[in-house]
Design a protein around this motif. Structure first.
Motif, PDB file in Angstrom:
ATOM      1  N   TYR A 117       0.818  -1.213   0.000  1.00  0.00           N
ATOM      2  CA  TYR A 117       0.000   0.000   0.000  1.00  0.00           C
ATOM      3  C   TYR A 117       0.850   1.261   0.000  1.00  0.00           C
ATOM      4  N   GLY A 118       2.173   1.101  -0.160  1.00  0.00           N
ATOM      5  CA  GLY A 118       3.045   2.256  -0.223  1.00  0.00           C
ATOM      6  C   GLY A 118       3.383   2.862   1.116  1.00  0.00           C
ATOM      7  N   MET A 119       3.123   2.147   2.211  1.00  0.00           N
ATOM      8  CA  MET A 119       3.422   2.652   3.543  1.00  0.00           C
ATOM      9  C   MET A 119       4.724   2.048   4.052  1.00  0.00           C
ATOM     10  N   PRO A 120       5.558   2.845   4.748  1.00  0.00           N
ATOM     11  CA  PRO A 120       6.820   2.296   5.266  1.00  0.00           C
ATOM     12  C   PRO A 120       6.569   1.197   6.298  1.00  0.00           C
ATOM     13  N   VAL A 121       7.375   0.152   6.237  1.00  0.00           N
ATOM     14  CA  VAL A 121       7.317  -0.901   7.250  1.00  0.00           C
ATOM     15  C   VAL A 121       7.946  -0.368   8.526  1.00  0.00           C
ATOM     16  N   THR A 122       7.294  -0.576   9.659  1.00  0.00           N
ATOM     17  CA  THR A 122       7.786  -0.108  10.958  1.00  0.00           C
ATOM     18  C   THR A 122       8.494  -1.254  11.674  1.00  0.00           C
ATOM     19  N   PHE A 123       9.625  -0.940  12.321  1.00  0.00           N
ATOM     20  CA  PHE A 123      10.411  -1.961  13.007  1.00  0.00           C
ATOM     21  C   PHE A 123      10.226  -1.858  14.520  1.00  0.00           C
ATOM     22  N   TYR A 124      10.237  -3.030  15.179  1.00  0.00           N
ATOM     23  CA  TYR A 124       9.966  -3.111  16.614  1.00  0.00           C
ATOM     24  C   TYR A 124      11.117  -3.832  17.335  1.00  0.00           C
ATOM     25  N   ASN A 125      10.925  -4.070  18.611  1.00  0.00           N
ATOM     26  CA  ASN A 125      12.000  -4.603  19.456  1.00  0.00           C
ATOM     27  C   ASN A 125      12.595  -5.917  18.938  1.00  0.00           C
ATOM     28  N   ASP A 126      11.762  -6.757  18.329  1.00  0.00           N
ATOM     29  CA  ASP A 126      12.262  -8.072  17.911  1.00  0.00           C
ATOM     30  C   ASP A 126      12.919  -8.055  16.535  1.00  0.00           C
ATOM     31  N   HIS A 127      13.188  -6.869  15.989  1.00  0.00           N
ATOM     32  CA  HIS A 127      13.814  -6.785  14.668  1.00  0.00           C
ATOM     33  C   HIS A 127      15.323  -6.494  14.738  1.00  0.00           C
ATOM     34  N   TYR A 128      15.900  -6.501  15.900  1.00  0.00           N
ATOM     35  CA  TYR A 128      17.313  -6.115  16.037  1.00  0.00           C
ATOM     36  C   TYR A 128      18.219  -6.970  15.148  1.00  0.00           C
ATOM     37  N   ASP A 129      18.131  -8.297  15.264  1.00  0.00           N
ATOM     38  CA  ASP A 129      19.024  -9.178  14.509  1.00  0.00           C
ATOM     39  C   ASP A 129      18.839  -9.003  13.008  1.00  0.00           C
ATOM     40  N   LEU A 130      17.598  -8.824  12.570  1.00  0.00           N
ATOM     41  CA  LEU A 130      17.340  -8.618  11.146  1.00  0.00           C
ATOM     42  C   LEU A 130      17.979  -7.323  10.663  1.00  0.00           C
ATOM     43  N   LEU A 131      17.834  -6.258  11.434  1.00  0.00           N
ATOM     44  CA  LEU A 131      18.316  -4.945  11.002  1.00  0.00           C
ATOM     45  C   LEU A 131      19.842  -4.909  10.876  1.00  0.00           C
ATOM     46  N   VAL A 132      20.545  -5.404  11.876  1.00  0.00           N
ATOM     47  CA  VAL A 132      22.005  -5.279  11.861  1.00  0.00           C
ATOM     48  C   VAL A 132      22.652  -6.185  10.808  1.00  0.00           C
ATOM     49  N   SER A 133      21.875  -7.124  10.264  1.00  0.00           N
ATOM     50  CA  SER A 133      22.437  -8.007   9.238  1.00  0.00           C
ATOM     51  C   SER A 133      22.194  -7.482   7.822  1.00  0.00           C
ATOM     52  N   GLN A 134      21.572  -6.289   7.696  1.00  0.00           N
ATOM     53  CA  GLN A 134      21.346  -5.704   6.375  1.00  0.00           C
ATOM     54  C   GLN A 134      22.531  -4.829   5.976  1.00  0.00           C
ATOM     55  N   ASP A 135      22.761  -4.723   4.683  1.00  0.00           N
ATOM     56  CA  ASP A 135      23.917  -3.984   4.158  1.00  0.00           C
ATOM     57  C   ASP A 135      23.583  -2.488   4.039  1.00  0.00           C
ATOM     58  N   TYR A 136      23.265  -1.892   5.166  1.00  0.00           N
ATOM     59  CA  TYR A 136      22.926  -0.479   5.240  1.00  0.00           C
ATOM     60  C   TYR A 136      23.498   0.100   6.526  1.00  0.00           C
ATOM     61  N   LEU A 137      23.536   1.424   6.608  1.00  0.00           N
ATOM     62  CA  LEU A 137      24.095   2.092   7.786  1.00  0.00           C
ATOM     63  C   LEU A 137      23.026   2.488   8.796  1.00  0.00           C
ATOM     64  N   PHE A 138      21.849   2.892   8.306  1.00  0.00           N
ATOM     65  CA  PHE A 138      20.746   3.291   9.166  1.00  0.00           C
ATOM     66  C   PHE A 138      19.486   2.564   8.719  1.00  0.00           C
ATOM     67  N   ALA A 139      18.440   2.626   9.552  1.00  0.00           N
ATOM     68  CA  ALA A 139      17.155   2.016   9.214  1.00  0.00           C
ATOM     69  C   ALA A 139      16.027   2.990   9.528  1.00  0.00           C
ATOM     70  N   ARG A 140      15.015   2.953   8.701  1.00  0.00           N
ATOM     71  CA  ARG A 140      13.798   3.719   8.882  1.00  0.00           C
ATOM     72  C   ARG A 140      12.625   2.787   8.558  1.00  0.00           C
ATOM     73  N   LYS A 141      11.545   2.782   9.355  1.00  0.00           N
ATOM     74  CA  LYS A 141      11.396   3.663  10.482  1.00  0.00           C
ATOM     75  C   LYS A 141      11.180   2.845  11.738  1.00  0.00           C
ATOM     76  N   ILE A 142      11.758   3.324  12.836  1.00  0.00           N
ATOM     77  CA  ILE A 142      11.717   2.623  14.118  1.00  0.00           C
ATOM     78  C   ILE A 142      10.502   3.109  14.897  1.00  0.00           C
ATOM     79  N   SER A 143       9.725   2.183  15.424  1.00  0.00           N
ATOM     80  CA  SER A 143       8.540   2.551  16.190  1.00  0.00           C
ATOM     81  C   SER A 143       8.917   3.362  17.433  1.00  0.00           C
ATOM     82  N   PRO A 144       8.165   4.425  17.750  1.00  0.00           N
ATOM     83  CA  PRO A 144       8.423   5.176  18.985  1.00  0.00           C
ATOM     84  C   PRO A 144       8.308   4.296  20.231  1.00  0.00           C
ATOM     85  N   GLU A 145       7.560   3.197  20.119  1.00  0.00           N
ATOM     86  CA  GLU A 145       7.365   2.310  21.266  1.00  0.00           C
ATOM     87  C   GLU A 145       8.500   1.292  21.424  1.00  0.00           C
TER      88      GLU A 145
END
Length: 524
Positions: free
Chosen positions: A247-275
């Motif tokens: 639907y063209g909306m950014p996927v939001t990342f939560y507490n259980d996404h740490y391992d997935l995020l750090v294994s991606q070939d990028y420097l930063f990630a968007r977007k992290i949930s305020p919670e």
């Protein structure tokens, strides 16, 4: 070694901005902040006061009132970019971020990554042939004049588009500009930024053109960078990890996404949930870590597409909750209050909530507000409640931690009543039998749209008998269904009979049942 000036566009959560700026500058980098001109002035004062002593922080010279899809977002970026370029002469790279971005690599790793190649990181594909735009208008982003914000003034936005189409009004892209498009999250070298800012000063007609395009933050930098930098010095990718739904909306990342995020070939990630406070804390520590090495797997986009696809057919890890068990369960007892006069039924459920421990909600299939608890979004729309009716009731039993639940239904909802009565759960029905005087029937005629403010009284009087007969027929059809556990209370029925009916319906002691049917003005 690379030193990064982060261009930070923000509009809320001042404490998070302060923490983000403090964290990013702790490793010798810089931050230039643009805080939305529409936001609370008090929040901006808190940010400037808290960061006043930090030499690595500066602020955009001008604060713009930003709107999604507007030129104001590009203007805000340029304002912060000029401030960073002037105030941080040692900065080698300028990295675009938002307030909900977080690092998914260490600063050490980020600096090594940028030092490895002398290039710019910005996604830039051909606007017309690249296939980047998936939904919404395409060419008309450029060829029409966009004077209104689609989100704030949807009617005017599309009326303006339609008028320009009918009048044949079209804008022309500047002859020497090849339009490109891509993600608005980029990282540019100092020399690129300086050339770009000079081009903006030298060619004001380019600014005027983009100022009337739609969503220019996806085209402005993406178009101009290839005009000031050789193509072989551009890597057409964003250094920030982000994914979009269908639907063209950014996927939001939560507490259980740490391992997935750090294994991606990028420097930063968007977007992290305020919670996701735990995730933010771990990523904050990671940014300042030393000697950390990262195993890159890049499975994020593929994994998301796979799981999203399986979820649509109910096979994401397990069956969907409404398909795992289609029934309410033998251990549960559903008590259905059926009343045409909703205010009467709601007085009764209010009394049940006050005088007993039995969970009771109101017309949950007819009204948005029905004394429902928060069910994580399952309860948000009436259509969703109808579609997953039994799942909704199972959630309510679970949420209330109760084996008994009272709900209200209109007599016209015979399909729902019949559906629930076929369940293995214990189903009991209490009909509140009421009389329909002329005043009520006239009100009902207006509520269901049979008459408006200007309908003649004569017409209303002619249809009164028909509508009253229809209301009475609904009740008769319910009686004719001959449910085994069917009970009736009414204003004209003997008090003792009402009390007996309530005792049988709720399994409550005689005094409690008597108090319930004696609720003040219950039948008024």
């Amino acid at each position: 070694m690379a030193r990064i000036a982060f261009i930070l566009l923000t509009h809320k959560e001042p404490e998070a901005i302060i923490q983000q700026a403090t964290r990013l500058t702790a490793t010798g980098d810089y931050v230039a902040i643009h805080f939305d001109g529409r936001s609370d002035p008090g929040d901006f004062a808190r940010i400037t006061e808290a960061l006043a002593g930090n030499p690595g922080v500066t602020f955009a010279r001008r604060r713009y009132k930003c709107g999604w899809g507007e030129w104001s977002l590009v203007a805000a970026t340029l304002s912060a970019l000029r401030a960073a370029s002037e105030d941080f002469p040692l900065a080698t790279h300028f990295y675009m971020l938002s307030g909900d971005c977080m690092p998914i690599k260490s600063a050490e790793e980020a600096h090594e990554f940028l030092d490895a190649e002398d290039c710019d990181y910005i996604e830039a594909v051909d606007f017309f042939d690249g296939g980047w735009i998936k939904t919404g208008i395409k060419d008309e982003r450029l060829t029409r004049y966009h004077l209104f914000n689609e989100r704030r003034n949807k009617r005017l936005f599309y009326a303006s588009l339609d008028l320009q189409r009918r009048l044949g009004i079209e804008r022309k892209v500047p002859d020497d500009i090849r339009m490109m498009i891509g993600s608005q999250w980029w990282c540019l070298r100092r020399q690129t930024v300086e050339k770009l800012l000079k081009l903006c000063d030298k060619r004001p007609e380019i600014i005027r053109f983009f100022a009337r395009t739609w969503i220019p933050d996806e085209t402005f930098f993406q178009t101009l960078v290839p005009h000031v930098v050789p193509r072989d010095e551009i890597r057409s990718r964003t250094p920030t990890f982000l994914m979009f739904t269908d639907y063209g909306m950014p996927v939001t990342f939560y507490n259980d996404h740490y391992d997935l995020l750090v294994s991606q070939d990028y420097l930063f990630a968007r977007k992290i949930s305020p919670e996701a406070q735990e995730l933010k804390a771990k990523l904050g520590v990671l940014w300042q870590a030393e000697g950390t090495r990262f195993a890159i797997s890049n499975e994020g986009p593929g994994l998301f597409r796979f799981l999203a696809g399986r979820g649509r057919v109910g096979r994401r890890f397990a069956p969907r909750f409404w398909e795992g068990d289609a029934g309410l369960g033998r251990k549960h007892s559903l008590r259905i209050v059926v009343a045409k006069k909703w205010h009467v039924a709601k007085r009764l459920t209010a009394a049940i909530r006050e005088q007993t421990d039995i969970a009771a909600v109101d017309y949950l299939f007819n009204e948005e507000a029905a004394n429902l608890p928060d069910l994580g979004g399952t309860e948000n729309t009436l259509a969703k409640r109808h579609r997953h009716r039994r799942a909704l009731l199972r959630l309510l039993f679970e949420q209330f931690d109760s084996r008994q639940l009272v709900i209200c239904l209109d007599p016209s909802a015979l399909e729902l009543i019949s559906d629930f009565s076929g369940d293995r759960a214990n189903i009991r029905i209490l009909l509140i039998d009421t009389q329909f005087d002329d005043a009520y029937v006239r009100g009902h005629i207006g509520r269901v749209g049979l008459a408006g403010k200007n309908t003649s009284p004569e017409l209303i009087e002619r249809i009164l008998p028909t509508v009253r007969a229809d209301l009475e027929e609904e009740t008769e059809r319910l009686r004719d269904m001959s449910y085994a556990d069917f009970h009736v209370i009414s204003a004209v029925q003997d008090d003792e009979l009402n009390t007996d009916a309530m005792m049988a319906f709720l399994d409550v002691p005689p005094q409690v049942a008597h108090d319930l049917v004696s609720t003040p003005k219950l039948f008024d």
